[in-house]
Write an enzyme that holds these catalytic residues in place. Structure first.
Site, PDB file in Angstrom:
ATOM      1  N   ASP A  82     -15.868  -5.058  -4.977  1.00 53.62           N
ATOM      2  CA  ASP A  82     -15.763  -6.300  -4.216  1.00 53.62           C
ATOM      3  C   ASP A  82     -17.059  -7.076  -4.371  1.00 53.62           C
ATOM      4  O   ASP A  82     -18.114  -6.498  -4.611  1.00 53.62           O
ATOM      5  CB  ASP A  82     -15.478  -6.024  -2.734  1.00 53.62           C
ATOM      6  CG  ASP A  82     -14.807  -7.218  -2.055  1.00 53.62           C
ATOM      7  OD1 ASP A  82     -13.582  -7.185  -1.836  1.00 53.62           O
ATOM      8  OD2 ASP A  82     -15.525  -8.209  -1.771  1.00 53.62           O
TER       9      ASP A  82
ATOM     10  N   ASP B 160      -6.180  -7.418  -6.617  1.00 55.05           N
ATOM     11  CA  ASP B 160      -5.734  -8.256  -5.492  1.00 55.05           C
ATOM     12  C   ASP B 160      -6.779  -9.330  -5.185  1.00 55.05           C
ATOM     13  O   ASP B 160      -7.438  -9.293  -4.141  1.00 55.05           O
ATOM     14  CB  ASP B 160      -5.500  -7.352  -4.266  1.00 55.05           C
ATOM     15  CG  ASP B 160      -4.918  -8.118  -3.089  1.00 55.05           C
ATOM     16  OD1 ASP B 160      -4.362  -9.212  -3.294  1.00 55.05           O
ATOM     17  OD2 ASP B 160      -5.031  -7.611  -1.957  1.00 55.05           O
TER      18      ASP B 160
ATOM     19  N   ARG C   9       0.838  -1.202   0.000  1.00 53.31           N
ATOM     20  CA  ARG C   9       0.000   0.000   0.000  1.00 53.31           C
ATOM     21  C   ARG C   9       0.880   1.261   0.000  1.00 53.31           C
ATOM     22  O   ARG C   9       0.543   2.257  -0.627  1.00 53.31           O
ATOM     23  CB  ARG C   9      -0.959  -0.035   1.194  1.00 53.31           C
ATOM     24  CG  ARG C   9      -2.071  -1.070   1.001  1.00 53.31           C
ATOM     25  CD  ARG C   9      -3.157  -0.963   2.050  1.00 53.31           C
ATOM     26  NE  ARG C   9      -2.830  -1.662   3.272  1.00 53.31           N
ATOM     27  CZ  ARG C   9      -3.251  -2.896   3.584  1.00 53.31           C
ATOM     28  NH1 ARG C   9      -4.040  -3.555   2.753  1.00 53.31           N
ATOM     29  NH2 ARG C   9      -2.920  -3.462   4.722  1.00 53.31           N
TER      30      ARG C   9
ATOM     31  N   CYS D 179      -2.169 -14.528  -4.289  1.00 50.36           N
ATOM     32  CA  CYS D 179      -1.845 -15.021  -2.941  1.00 50.36           C
ATOM     33  C   CYS D 179      -1.968 -16.538  -2.892  1.00 50.36           C
ATOM     34  O   CYS D 179      -2.117 -17.122  -1.830  1.00 50.36           O
ATOM     35  CB  CYS D 179      -2.718 -14.344  -1.889  1.00 50.36           C
ATOM     36  SG  CYS D 179      -4.464 -14.591  -2.144  1.00 50.36           S
TER      37      CYS D 179
HETATM   38  N1  SAH Z   1      -6.721  -5.679  -1.330  1.00 52.84           N
HETATM   39  C1  SAH Z   1      -7.425  -5.940  -0.103  1.00 52.84           C
HETATM   40  C2  SAH Z   1      -7.533  -7.438   0.168  1.00 52.84           C
HETATM   41  C3  SAH Z   1      -8.262  -8.223  -0.907  1.00 52.84           C
HETATM   42  S1  SAH Z   1      -8.830  -9.781  -0.412  1.00 52.84           S
HETATM   43  C4  SAH Z   1      -6.737  -5.182   1.043  1.00 52.84           C
HETATM   44  O1  SAH Z   1      -5.652  -4.622   0.852  1.00 52.84           O
HETATM   45  O2  SAH Z   1      -7.301  -5.141   2.138  1.00 52.84           O
HETATM   46  C5  SAH Z   1      -9.797 -10.311  -1.727  1.00 52.84           C
HETATM   47  C6  SAH Z   1     -11.192  -9.724  -1.823  1.00 52.84           C
HETATM   48  O3  SAH Z   1     -11.756 -10.177  -3.043  1.00 52.84           O
HETATM   49  C7  SAH Z   1     -12.185 -10.119  -0.745  1.00 52.84           C
HETATM   50  O4  SAH Z   1     -12.658  -8.968  -0.099  1.00 52.84           O
HETATM   51  C8  SAH Z   1     -13.323 -10.826  -1.503  1.00 52.84           C
HETATM   52  O5  SAH Z   1     -14.601 -10.498  -0.987  1.00 52.84           O
HETATM   53  C9  SAH Z   1     -13.149 -10.288  -2.895  1.00 52.84           C
HETATM   54  N2  SAH Z   1     -13.635 -11.150  -3.992  1.00 52.84           N
HETATM   55  C10 SAH Z   1     -13.572 -12.494  -4.106  1.00 52.84           C
HETATM   56  N3  SAH Z   1     -14.031 -12.904  -5.296  1.00 52.84           N
HETATM   57  C11 SAH Z   1     -14.423 -11.790  -5.973  1.00 52.84           C
HETATM   58  C12 SAH Z   1     -15.011 -11.551  -7.256  1.00 52.84           C
HETATM   59  N4  SAH Z   1     -15.243 -12.571  -8.112  1.00 52.84           N
HETATM   60  N5  SAH Z   1     -15.288 -10.279  -7.602  1.00 52.84           N
HETATM   61  C13 SAH Z   1     -15.036  -9.261  -6.749  1.00 52.84           C
HETATM   62  N6  SAH Z   1     -14.486  -9.430  -5.545  1.00 52.84           N
HETATM   63  C14 SAH Z   1     -14.169 -10.676  -5.141  1.00 52.84           C
END
Ligand code: SAH
Length: 407
Positions: free
Chosen positions: A259, A311, A213, A351
């Site tokens: 999300d 992410d 970040r 990840c």
């Molecule tokens: N970048 C964030 C962490 C991301 S975790 C940070 O820094 O805090 C991954 C996220 O992807 C989760 O919140 C999950 O709800 C979302 N997610 C999972 N599958 C998804 C999809 N198909 N479309 C959109 N969001 C999704």
């Protein structure tokens, strides 16, 4: 003490400090260890190799705690935990910032297999991933409190699927001290975040992304100087807005957080309100959508962005899922590349432990070529330094990312 005799041809990883002993490496079990008991790991000739805890129900039957012939008692746990905690605080003033958020203990990579401890301001969140840790978690909580008397409460978030492999059920709740508030306010590199340690993902927040970040902040600042207009930002799989909020007070025209979950976006919106300075009015959008579909729609609509963060969650949970996951990553990155303005950046992550850094780079390469763009890697990204990886435990390096710039 019960002894686990290692097959002669399987000694090497033990000697080379790999912390896991799989059932197939065991020649004989001497004595009758109960689940979670401390056992000695010995060679066929009876030579001491290591000491760890035992769980016959798991494929990983021993997790090694030490390669030295030393007692595993309160003193040992205290010393190992202290060592991990002190490593996090070096370089910081002795009185840590009161709203700090950090991983204090990173399991195998801190030589405390199965134990994760994160700090959110005055509270700790503990994950017991194995039976050996689960059995000792109350003692561990007591020692953590001894080591950090200023901590007000220790909350358990052991509601993770991997516990099933250890014959354990998910569990969460207060382990020690006061109940944490509904939201704990933390600070990270100048931004404030509300963390829900009861229902949030992982232990509440993606602490592993903290350093990335900051990198995003730096490059957005660079772009701000380069481009003579406010920037358009897309934060895909935003969770509670970690990346978006880190850059919210730069010269931004719009930030779109996407999300699949409505609840996390609600918190993202609250986090945005908590951080926006009075004279700053970027256009903020919190969009509940499936990223795969949304990116297609954006490409069809001719949308463009200057900085995209992608992410997604773990697509490959094991080696058998790598191909399907690779297709998913490629699809996302392909569409992200298509959506970037010239000179713009894509910060992209995986990840999935089963996807290596090399493979991830190849996938992103394939996506770039198919998008018809030209691009460079400007930074290789990984988890923050409070998530170290023991050199002898490469499995610990699950998070990888690339910061790319396209022409
Ligand atoms: N970048 C964030 C962490 C991301 S975790 C940070 O820094 O805090 C991954 C996220 O992807 C989760 O919140 C999950 O709800 C979302 N997610 C999972 N599958 C998804 C999809 N198909 N479309 C959109 N969001 C999704």
């Amino acid at each position: 003490m019960p002894q686990i005799v290692i097959r002669h041809d399987r000694e090497k990883p033990v000697i080379q400090q790999h912390p896991w002993i799989f059932s197939g490496a065991i020649q004989e079990v001497r004595g009758d260890p109960a689940p979670g008991d401390i056992v000695d790991v010995v060679s066929t000739k009876g030579r001491f190799l290591a000491r760890g805890y035992w769980n016959q129900k798991s494929q990983i039957q021993v997790r090694i705690l030490t390669w030295q012939d030393e007692p595993i008692n309160d003193d040992w746990w205290r010393r190992m935990m202290q060592q991990a905690i002190v490593a996090r605080s070096s370089g910081l003033p002795s009185n840590m910032p009161d709203k700090m958020a950090k991983r204090l203990i990173n399991a195998e990579s801190d030589w405390l297999p199965g134990l994760v401890v994160d700090r959110y301001a005055d509270f700790l969140v503990l994950q017991a991933l194995t039976l050996g840790i689960d059995r000792r978690k109350h003692d561990i909580a007591r020692l953590l409190h001894e080591l950090m008397p200023e901590v007000k409460g220790i909350y358990e978030r052991s509601d993770v699927d991997v516990r099933g492999k250890e014959g354990l059920k998910p569990q969460s709740g207060l382990l020690w001290g006061d109940e944490p508030p509904e939201y704990i306010e933390i600070q990270e590199s100048g931004s404030k975040f509300l963390v829900d340690v009861r229902k949030g993902h992982k232990t509440g927040f993606y602490l592993d992304q903290s350093a990335n970040r900051v990198i995003a902040q730096n490059y957005v600042e660079k772009l701000n100087r380069l481009f003579e207009r406010p920037l358009k930002i897309l934060n895909l799989c935003s969770y509670t807005g970690g990346f978006a909020i880190s850059i919210i007070n730069q010269r931004i025209a719009s930030i779109t957080c996407v999300d699949a979950s409505y609840e996390v976006l609600e918190l993202a919106e609250r986090n945005a309100e908590l951080n926006l300075t009075a004279n700053n009015t970027p256009e903020l959008e919190f969009l509940q959508a499936d990223v795969f579909q949304l990116l297609r729609d954006y490409v069809d609509q001719g949308e463009k962005f200057d900085f995209i963060i992608c992410d997604p969650p773990k697509f490959a949970h094991n080696a058998g899922q790598v191909d399907k996951a690779a297709r998913g990553y490629k699809d996302l990155n392909l569409h992200c590349f298509k959506l970037l303005n010239s000179g713009g950046y894509l910060m992209t992550f995986s990840c999935s432990g089963a996807i290596s850094t090399d493979l991830f780079q190849k996938i992103v390469f394939g996506a770039l070529v198919d998008s018809g763009r030209q691009g460079q890697i400007v930074e290789y990204l990984s988890a923050a330094p409070d998530h170290p990886v023991a050199l002898t435990f490469p499995e610990g390096a699950y998070l990888k990312g690339l910061l790319t710039r396209v022409m």
